[in-house]
Design an enzyme around this catalytic site. Structure first.
Site, PDB file in Angstrom:
ATOM      1  N   LEU A 145       0.649  -1.256   0.559  1.00 39.03           N
ATOM      2  CA  LEU A 145      -0.099   0.381   0.180  1.00 39.03           C
ATOM      3  C   LEU A 145       0.738   1.729  -0.014  1.00 39.03           C
ATOM      4  CD1 LEU A 145      -2.204  -1.044   2.612  1.00 39.03           C
ATOM      5  CD2 LEU A 145      -2.744  -1.541   0.292  1.00 39.03           C
ATOM      6  N   ASP A 146       0.483   2.139  -0.848  1.00 41.51           N
ATOM      7  CA  ASP A 146       1.223   3.852  -0.612  1.00 41.51           C
ATOM      8  C   ASP A 146       0.505   4.322   0.245  1.00 41.51           C
ATOM      9  OD1 ASP A 146       2.329   6.294  -1.102  1.00 41.51           O
ATOM     10  OD2 ASP A 146       0.278   6.438  -2.741  1.00 41.51           O
ATOM     11  N   LYS A 147       0.886   5.139   1.498  1.00 44.61           N
ATOM     12  CA  LYS A 147       0.777   5.929   1.767  1.00 44.61           C
ATOM     13  C   LYS A 147      -0.455   7.056   1.994  1.00 44.61           C
ATOM     14  CE  LYS A 147       2.521   8.105   4.771  1.00 44.61           C
ATOM     15  NZ  LYS A 147       2.590  10.210   4.759  1.00 44.61           N
ATOM     16  N   THR A 148       0.375   7.740   0.807  1.00 49.61           N
ATOM     17  CA  THR A 148       0.378   8.764   0.769  1.00 49.61           C
ATOM     18  C   THR A 148      -0.706   9.700  -0.991  1.00 49.61           C
ATOM     19  OG1 THR A 148       1.887  10.270   1.211  1.00 49.61           O
ATOM     20  CG2 THR A 148       0.469  11.667   0.222  1.00 49.61           C
ATOM     21  N   LYS A 188      10.231   1.605  -4.025  1.00 43.91           N
ATOM     22  CA  LYS A 188       9.374   0.961  -3.502  1.00 43.91           C
ATOM     23  C   LYS A 188       8.690  -0.766  -4.811  1.00 43.91           C
ATOM     24  CE  LYS A 188       6.410   4.905  -2.972  1.00 43.91           C
ATOM     25  NZ  LYS A 188       5.030   5.453  -2.957  1.00 43.91           N
TER      26      LYS A 188
END
Length: 663
Positions: A323-326, A508
């Site tokens: 999962l990306d955060k922002t 990533k």
């Protein structure tokens, strides 16, 4: 005179011709001839006329089958139609006219039912097409002019009234209203819309009067692109489907050879022909495509676009989610949370306004949060600093009113003798531990204060993580370029226990590769911008909020049209249900064939009975797949069902909080 209900002799002709070209014409005609044959036998005894009627029924029902078999042969393909055609012709040659008529009639009925039920599984696409608006009201020279939706030009102002469909993609110029966007995003609760908000064609204004500036019309609308994508996805083959088609290509000729061998060895032609009918792999061949069509259709109605059957199968195997955060776990809109004064001669307004004036000349994503907070506090930032020098990875140096100032992280102070740097470091460490991004503000050679911003965690992020675990995802990882304390604070709030922070886009990608090397099937969920390399490398790339993004709709393996995170576990759950249904259908088909073959060997299964059971198995397979098209009954099973209802009771606006100055 017109007949009651408006039916006239003139209108009867086109309706009859349309019915004659429909799917039920052949079964109806063949069935009528079969009944006529039975009636003739009952009234006048069995004779040539009853046989002629039965043969006519076989010819009427079998002609389309023979044509399809011939076309397949010319394309060097041997399919089910050939087996049925050979069996029917053979039955006629041995003067078993009832078997020939029964086999072809039942096959025609089964084909018509199969076609009808398959059409129902494509209901999602039909619903989307029905949503496409036909007309639009355009403001031209101050007048309201009604035109077709396709005739609206980009840049024109479209008037959308309460209860009307939005005919174009665009941006609200004037007005406030509520819009039902379920046809595009799958979100059942109407969205509040104000000037500047995006609008999508096919959505419905449920309250208000809106003036919309058209940006996308006709085939260039989001809804048109979604329909195109669903069409392609439903036609795309799953890996298992390709295997079944290759299996059928060998299986069907093998059945013919086996039937010939049985006929030669037993000298029982009817037994050989029965074997041809019973061994038809119809249910086996259709077991997978009908499940794929139903699963993708259900997903589309829930605002989840899946690229095709192959990707649906891959989603079903996902056991790790990155999962990306922002913009994914968080809303992607940082807001100012703290203003801490460290200079006794300054106050909050001084610190905030200084930071805002410096950030006015910065391109950093966090700059907008500081400038907006100053504006909300009544400080209008006009113009730019006299000099601005961005320091990549550290902050911004500037000159205000002839005095050097700076806003950034502690690394920005390295090598400088700044009064109060130690105290600033302690305050920043405290704010970072709380999940905020702190920035020191200096003026001259002294620290003025610290400002901190934070990106709000989405309300449904924690529920999404727990549901992913509930559907069988074994590993969930946050991949972010943000600093470690902030990343870990967000992870703790959402229930994720593995974090990799401070990552560049290529790092990533490497993290995704690491998970794959460990044997996981990885889904990467991101916003599709700086996550592009990781999205491409993952087994499944999931793009968030793709409703207005042409690239995401066209290229993502899975595109979530709205920002509802709960659609991620829903997509995994639906994919697993689809694959489970495929396997059930394969078992049904194989068990049916095995049972019929056993029945032939034991005795009692005739050609007509074999075809009846075979067609029944096809319908069972189709009906089983159609269960996927139904919406789950429980609110919890629907993406955001309970959570959206809860969120609708909350206020959408959140106030910026300013902490009191440190003493």
């Amino acid at each position: 005179m017109n007949a009651p209900g408006g039916f006239t002799a003139r209108s009867a002709g086109p309706r009859l011709r349309a019915w004659a070209r429909g799917r039920w014409a052949v079964p109806a005609a063949a069935g009528t001839l079969v009944l006529a044959s039975f009636a003739a036998s009952a009234l006048a005894g069995h004779g040539w006329w009853s046989d002629a009627l039965m043969v006519s029924a076989a010819v009427v029902a079998g002609a389309p089958v023979a044509v399809a078999a011939w076309r397949a042969l010319t394309a060097r393909s041997i399919g089910i139609d050939l087996l049925v055609a050979v069996a029917a012709v053979g039955a006629i040659l041995v003067r078993n006219f009832w078997e020939a008529a029964a086999v072809t009639f039942l096959f025609a009925v089964g084909h018509a039912l199969e076609s009808a039920t398959l059409d129902r599984t494509r209901a999602a696409l039909a619903e989307l097409v029905a949503v496409l608006p036909d007309a639009a009201v355009v403001l031209r020279d101050g007048r309201q002019v009604e035109v077709t939706a396709a005739d609206v030009a980009a840049g024109e102002t479209v008037l959308v009234k309460n209860g009307a469909k939005v005919p174009v993609d665009g941006t609200i110029l004037r007005g406030v209203g509520a819009v039902d966007e379920s046809s595009v995003t799958g979100e059942s609760i109407p969205a509040e819309k104000v000037a500047g908000d995006a609008m999508f064609a096919g959505t419905i204004v449920t309250a208000g009067l809106l003036q919309v500036t058209a940006t996308g019309v006709g085939e260039d609308t989001t809804l048109a692109r979604i329909i195109h994508r669903v069409e392609e996805a439903q036609d795309a083959r799953a890996r298992a489907q390709g295997f079944m088609e290759r299996f059928s290509a060998w299986y069907t000729p093998a059945v013919i050879v086996l039937a010939v061998a049985v006929g030669v060895l037993t000298r029982d032609v009817l037994l050989a022909l029965t074997l041809l009918v019973v061994a038809c792999p119809g249910a086996l061949v259709i077991s997978i495509p009908v499940s794929v069509v139903a699963g993708i259709g259900r997903a589309a109605r829930d605002g989840v676009l899946v690229k095709g059957g192959e990707f649906l199968e891959t989603v079903a195997r996902v056991d790790a989610v990155a999962l990306d955060k922002t913009g994914t776990l968080t809303e992607g809109r940082p807001r100012l949370t703290d203003v801490v004064v460290l200079d006794p001669a300054a106050d909050e307004d001084d610190v905030l306004l200084t930071a805002a004036r410096v950030e006015a000349g910065s391109e950093h994503p966090l700059a907008r949060a500081v400038v907006d907070a100053a504006a909300e506090s009544g400080h209008v930032v006009v113009g730019l600093p006299e000099h601005t020098e961005p320091v990549p990875g550290r902050g911004v140096l500037a000159v205000l009113d002839g005095v050097p100032v700076a806003v950034g992280n502690l690394a920005l102070l390295a090598g400088r003798d700044v009064v109060g740097a130690g105290r600033a470091a302690a305050v920043m460490a405290e704010r970072a531990a709380a999940g905020r991004t702190p920035m020191v503000v200096t003026r001259g050679d002294a620290v003025l204060g610290v400002v901190a911003v934070a990106d709000q965690v989405r309300p449904d992020a924690a529920s999404m993580v727990s549901r992913l675990r509930a559907v069988g995802v074994r590993r969930i990882v946050v991949l972010t370029g943000d600093v470690d304390p902030v990343a870990r604070a967000v992870a703790a709030e959402t229930g994720v226990d593995e974090v990799r922070s401070g990552l560049l886009p290529e790092e990533k990608l490497a993290a995704v590769r690491d998970l794959q090397r460990e044997g996981y099937t990885v889904a990467m969920v991101g916003d599709g911008v700086n996550d592009a390399p990781a999205l491409a490398a993952a087994d499944v790339g999931v793009a968030m909020g793709a409703a207005g993004t042409r690239v995401a709709i066209e290229t993502a393996d899975v595109a979530l049209l709205g920002d509802d995170l709960l659609k991620v576990p829903h997509a995994v759950s639906l994919a697993r249900r689809t694959v489970r249904t495929m396997r059930q259908n394969i078992v049904i088909a194989l068990v049916t064939v095995a049972a019929l073959l056993t029945g032939i060997l034991v005795g009692g299964v005739t050609m007509a009975v074999g075809m009846l059971v075979h067609e029944a198995s096809v319908l069972v397979v189709v009906v089983n797949a159609m269960r996927l098209a139904r919406r789950p009954r429980s609110a919890a099973a629907v993406p955001g069902g309970q959570d959206r209802a809860a969120r609708s009771m909350r206020t959408s606006a959140s106030r910026t909080t300013i902490s009191p100055p440190a003493r």
